[in-house]
Design a protein around this motif. Structure first.
Motif, PDB file in Angstrom:
ATOM      1  N   ARG A 162       0.123  -8.216   4.536  1.00 23.44           N
ATOM      2  CA  ARG A 162      -1.075  -7.972   4.068  1.00 23.44           C
ATOM      3  C   ARG A 162      -0.877  -6.909   2.487  1.00 23.44           C
ATOM      4  N   SER A 163       0.330  -6.013   2.592  1.00 22.95           N
ATOM      5  CA  SER A 163       0.858  -4.604   2.198  1.00 22.95           C
ATOM      6  C   SER A 163       0.786  -5.084   1.033  1.00 22.95           C
ATOM      7  N   TYR A 168       2.285  -7.590   8.629  1.00 26.22           N
ATOM      8  CA  TYR A 168       0.973  -6.267   8.127  1.00 26.22           C
ATOM      9  C   TYR A 168       2.035  -6.283   6.696  1.00 26.22           C
ATOM     10  N   LYS A 187       8.132  -0.063  10.317  1.00 25.86           N
ATOM     11  CA  LYS A 187       7.229  -0.492   9.561  1.00 25.86           C
ATOM     12  C   LYS A 187       7.468   1.197   9.141  1.00 25.86           C
ATOM     13  N   THR A 236      -7.216  -2.314   6.832  1.00 20.05           N
ATOM     14  CA  THR A 236      -6.334  -1.997   8.250  1.00 20.05           C
ATOM     15  C   THR A 236      -5.422  -3.489   7.530  1.00 20.05           C
ATOM     16  N   PRO A 237      -3.987  -3.110   7.511  1.00 15.10           N
ATOM     17  CA  PRO A 237      -3.501  -4.548   7.448  1.00 15.10           C
ATOM     18  C   PRO A 237      -2.568  -4.918   8.644  1.00 15.10           C
ATOM     19  N   MET A 238      -2.605  -3.715   9.642  1.00 12.89           N
ATOM     20  CA  MET A 238      -1.885  -4.111  10.513  1.00 12.89           C
ATOM     21  C   MET A 238      -2.643  -5.301  11.794  1.00 12.89           C
ATOM     22  N   ASP A 239      -4.293  -5.457  11.758  1.00 14.17           N
ATOM     23  CA  ASP A 239      -5.371  -6.247  11.660  1.00 14.17           C
ATOM     24  C   ASP A 239      -5.581  -6.793  10.640  1.00 14.17           C
ATOM     25  N   GLN A 277       3.754 -10.094  14.055  1.00 17.17           N
ATOM     26  CA  GLN A 277       2.843  -8.938  14.285  1.00 17.17           C
ATOM     27  C   GLN A 277       3.596  -7.675  12.855  1.00 17.17           C
ATOM     28  N   TRP A 278       4.317  -7.567  12.719  1.00 18.08           N
ATOM     29  CA  TRP A 278       5.178  -6.996  11.836  1.00 18.08           C
ATOM     30  C   TRP A 278       5.057  -7.535  10.568  1.00 18.08           C
TER      31      TRP A 278
END
Length: 891
Positions: free
Chosen positions: A481-482, A478, A428, A663-666, A474-475
């Protein structure tokens, strides 16, 4: 649908567009069955990957029947799953030899090098009977030890006759005799298979053996599932060095078969009369000029006869050419493991590209020094290389994409040989590192159907035995999305740093890494501009104080320690200055009208003309950012690269409109509750703890406005304090209490690696690093910890902070599972609906990496990272927003 609305929809989706294309190792081993291959590909798809790159280097039958069978299985499964496939174009690396088959077919095209052997000879002694050279003689040069003229010879017998004359004349002089000749390559990677890369016939043979053979085998996948080829780390390979260029330390130089003839055609003079200047430093100005001509010619041959030729074939046949060259340790401006000129080669790829391996970029390095087992790591850490890897490497690829190729796509082959200790926590951090530098297309190391695979781990799926695999998606989301935010977007940066290769060849001190570091640490973004592109009037326009290259606009050019400038470059810079542009020369005055400045004064001098890309009220060198425009939105990515210090400040953004935090994590989007709008700029309080990052999006057409101090009825101090929440969401809350949660017990211990290795939970005693507990030193897996706390009131908001964790934490409150935390801060705002008056039960599941199980692996840390729930664990009560607003007197 508006473009901005489509971007929002894709960002919040549980299936964001995919930009992950990991390497898939193929071995041709008996255990690598068809089902094993298909299972590995399904795992990649489930992990959020949009496709993969077939990695061929360990295959036992490369370009043989078994190879084509395995590739066919992979292509079929990829098509079934809707995935894209790219092919490594080589058995191993560097690309261009087809596993040695090019040399087998063309033995006369073995790579040749120019080498020198020197000895001291005195007229009072005997001359050697045999020529001290293993190869074909090119030139002999005798340099007197004292004053006198040099002597040069084309034949060994000519030198012998000259030596006898000196002896018979009774001279007492002595000379250093340099015997220069041509011989087959003798060092480098795969040197026994090396070919003359700079000959177009070799490139055509390589294409026929690999590219055309693949097209013939798989016409049904061509250009659809099979998108193209990945070239890996082609370089001069004349000998094994990243950073030796000219001088006595250089054992040999690239010597393509046509070099003497083509050099004279291009440069107007013969190599023969000055070739010793590649080694000898006597006439500084003439030596610098010749060395520059030599490298200029070789790099252009490399560009034209290898890279451009492959790309033309790919485009003519409906596929693309991607990959990267060797950049390590500044090799991008050298021969040896380098290509001599980064941009002349990479402009022929269809996206920008680079890699980092062997912990060249390492978050943990920033908090504590340690030496890994693999000996190369120490070299990478020694000065000046850390600055190159941390500040320059990725910017080279980003700049090539934007300026040379004309694409937003910047590819990174990442995580290779980081070892089994690499987990999603550090991935991350590295993802944020790449995003801040414009990277948006990932080729992670790696997936392998064989476990454990010792070839440059980690391999993430590991047949389901990697304990972190359940969190990989999940990663992946993330990262996707980034990447989404930076693809098909316009990069905004006002500074061009002039690429110093040509000056470097001539002996100028290289300040590129220092300039990149100084700019980044002061929040100035930039691209690196080649001299070739600067002097190309068709592609680089000058006017109104700007350089205009594709979508980029530069108002300042920085020269990183450059003194020697080609006349054409000097004239273009003067034209830029006359148009109103600014030229800054670091440590040197290189062009009339430019301003010399010391490296430590660079940012201050720039501030006279340019505001930083994002403004802060106090210095924070570890704050990184990038600025893009996409779908009518202004996109700012902010990242705290420190793993120790928290960034907290009022940040000024050069944009006007409604500000949001994405927020790209969620995949959440929310309006910033606190910000000021002043003219065409926005000021907002931002807090980023270590490992934290965010996108700040400014929509010029958005509805609503920010919550400035005046609008909210807050004093400036209250406005600052109100944003200091610990949930990262900037809500209007005030801390009203905190207590420790200390009574923890381990209830379940499990290992996906091998169930028999999972110790009894009784071996764990409360909080702490389980790697230091007896019987747990090599444990890889997950441990459940349980605790409880009492609540008398539910009027407040509550947050739980686990403190230090090694390294993934999943939390359940009264049985309600919350989103796991892959990295610090390990903190949750507890949902009100999950809490109750009285006793509340907590369950924390902590998962470490595979590293402790592989303590004898070459790619390892000497001391494993801490594992387990280490703490301290704190429960914090916050005044609710409703109570805060009621107390302040507004709704």
């Amino acid at each position: 649908m508006k473009a901005s609305d489509l971007l929002r929809e894709r960002f919040v989706s549980d299936e964001p567009p995919r930009s992950l294309f990991p390497l898939l190792w193929l071995h041709g081993a008996p255990e690598e069955t068809e089902e094993a291959l298909r299972r590995e590909i399904r795992a990649m798809e489930e992990g959020g990957c949009g496709g993969f790159v077939i990695e061929s280097r360990p295959h036992a039958d490369y370009l043989g029947d078994d190879w084509w069978r395995d590739v066919g299985i992979c292509l079929d499964e990829a098509r079934r799953l809707g995935m894209d496939v790219w092919m490594f174009d080589e058995e191993y690396y560097p690309s261009g030899i087809a596993g040695g088959k090019v040399l087998e077919r063309m033995p006369d095209y073995r790579m040749q090098v120019l080498t020198k052997t020197s000895f001291l000879w005195s007229a009072e002694g005997e001359e050697p009977e045999a020529m001290p050279l293993d190869g074909e003689l090119f030139r002999i040069v005798c340099v007197p030890e004292e004053r006198g003229e040099r002597a040069a010879f084309a034949q060994w017998t000519e030198w012998q006759a000259w030596a006898r004359e000196r002896r018979e004349a009774g001279e007492a002089a002595s000379w250093t005799v340099h015997v220069i000749g041509v011989k087959p390559s003798w060092s480098g990677r795969m040197f026994d298979k090396m070919v003359d890369y700079l000959s177009p016939e070799v490139t055509d043979c390589f294409i026929e053996l690999t590219y055309e053979a693949t097209k013939r085998r798989f016409p049904e996948y061509w250009g659809t599932t099979l998108k193209g080829f990945f070239g890996d780390e082609t370089s001069f390979e004349n000998f094994g060095s990243y950073d030796v260029l000219f001088g006595e330390e250089t054992p040999c130089f690239p010597w393509p078969s046509s070099v003497r003839h083509t050099f004279e055609q291009r440069c107007g003079y013969d190599l023969y009369g000055c070739v010793e200047a590649l080694w000898l430093d006597e006439d500084e100005e003439n030596t610098a000029s010749f060395r520059t001509d030599f490298m200029d010619h070789l790099t252009k041959l490399f560009s034209e006869n290898f890279f451009a030729r492959i790309q033309r074939w790919c485009h003519a046949n409906g596929v693309q050419f991607i990959g990267h060259v060797v950049e390590d340790n500044r090799a991008h401006m050298n021969h040896g493991f380098g290509v001599g000129h980064f941009f002349r080669t990479t402009k022929h790829f269809d996206m920008g590209g680079y890699d980092f391996v062997l912990r060249q970029v390492d978050s943990e390095q920033k908090s504590s020094s340690y030496e890994e087992h693999f000996p190369q790591f120490k070299t990478y850490r020694d000065r000046p290389y850390p600055d190159f890897f941390h500040y320059t490497l990725a910017k080279l690829a980003q700049s090539a994409a934007h300026l040379e190729v004309g694409t937003s796509l910047v590819m990174c082959e990442n995580f290779g040989a980081y070892g089994w200790d690499l987990g999603l926590r550090e991935m991350k951090w590295l993802t944020d590192w790449m995003t801040a530098r414009g990277t948006n297309w990932y080729v992670p190391h790696a997936f392998s159907p064989i476990f454990p695979d010792p070839d440059c781990p980690p391999h993430f799926y590991a047949g389901g035995r990697n304990p972190q695999w359940p969190y990989f998606r999940q990663w992946g989301d993330y990262a996707n999305r980034s990447c989404l935010m930076l693809r098909e977007a316009r990069h905004v940066a006002p500074i061009a740093v002039l690429y110093p290769a040509e000056a470097h060849w001539g002996g100028d001190e290289n300040e590129l890494d220092g300039v990149c570091k100084a700019l980044m640490q002061s929040q100035y973004d930039f691209d690196i501009l080649s001299m070739d592109l600067l002097v190309d009037e068709d592609r680089c326009e000058i006017g109104g104080g700007t350089l205009r290259i594709r979508d980029e606009r530069f108002s300042v050019v920085v020269l990183p320690g450059i003194v020697r400038l080609p006349a054409s470059v000097r004239e273009r810079l003067k034209a830029f200055i006359r148009s109103g542009g600014k030229v800054v020369s670091v440590n040197r005055a290189a062009v009339e009208g430019g301003e010399p400045v010391g490296l430590d004064e660079l940012a201050e001098r720039l501030s006279h003309w340019l505001a930083p890309g994002v403004g802060t009220t106090k210095p924070f060198p570890e704050l990184r950012f990038c600025h893009y425009e996409k779908s009518g939105l202004q996109i700012f990515f902010l990242n705290n690269e420190s793993v120790e210090e928290t960034f907290e400040d009022i940040v000024e953004f050069p944009a006007d409109g409604v500000a949001e935090r994405w927020t790209p994590m969620d995949g959440k989007i929310e309006k910033l509750p606190l910000y000021d709008r002043a003219g065409d700029r926005i000021r907002a309080p931002i807090r980023l703890e270590p490992y934290e990052s965010c996108f700040i999006i400014v929509d010029p057409d958005g509805d609503g406005h920010g919550g400035s101090a005046a609008e909210l009825g807050l004093s400036t101090d209250e406005w600052h304090r109100a944003q200091r929440t610990e949930d990262g969401n900037l809500r209007l809350k005030m801390r009203i209490g905190e207590r420790r949660v200390e009574e923890w017990r381990a209830t379940v211990v499990r290992s996906s690696l091998l169930e028999a290795l999972a110790p009894d939970s009784a071996r764990l005693s409360g909080l702490g690093d389980w790697g230091r507990m007896e019987g747990m030193e090599t444990f890889c897996g997950s441990v459940d910890y349980e605790a409880s706390f009492e609540l008398d009131s539910l009027k407040e908001s509550y947050a739980l902070d686990l403190g230090e964790v090694g390294e993934i934490a999943a939390l359940a409150v009264n049985g309600q599972e919350l989103s796991p935390r892959l990295c610090p801060p390990y903190r949750w705002v507890l949902p009100p609906e999950a809490l109750k008056s009285g006793e509340n039960r907590l369950r924390v599941t902590v998962t470490n990496t595979l590293g402790p199980n592989f303590r004898e692996d070459d790619f390892r840390r000497d001391v494993p990272a801490p594992a387990g729930l280490i703490g301290p664990v704190a429960l914090t009560a916050w005044e609710s927003r409703a109570a805060f607003e009621e107390r302040k007197g507004f709704a």
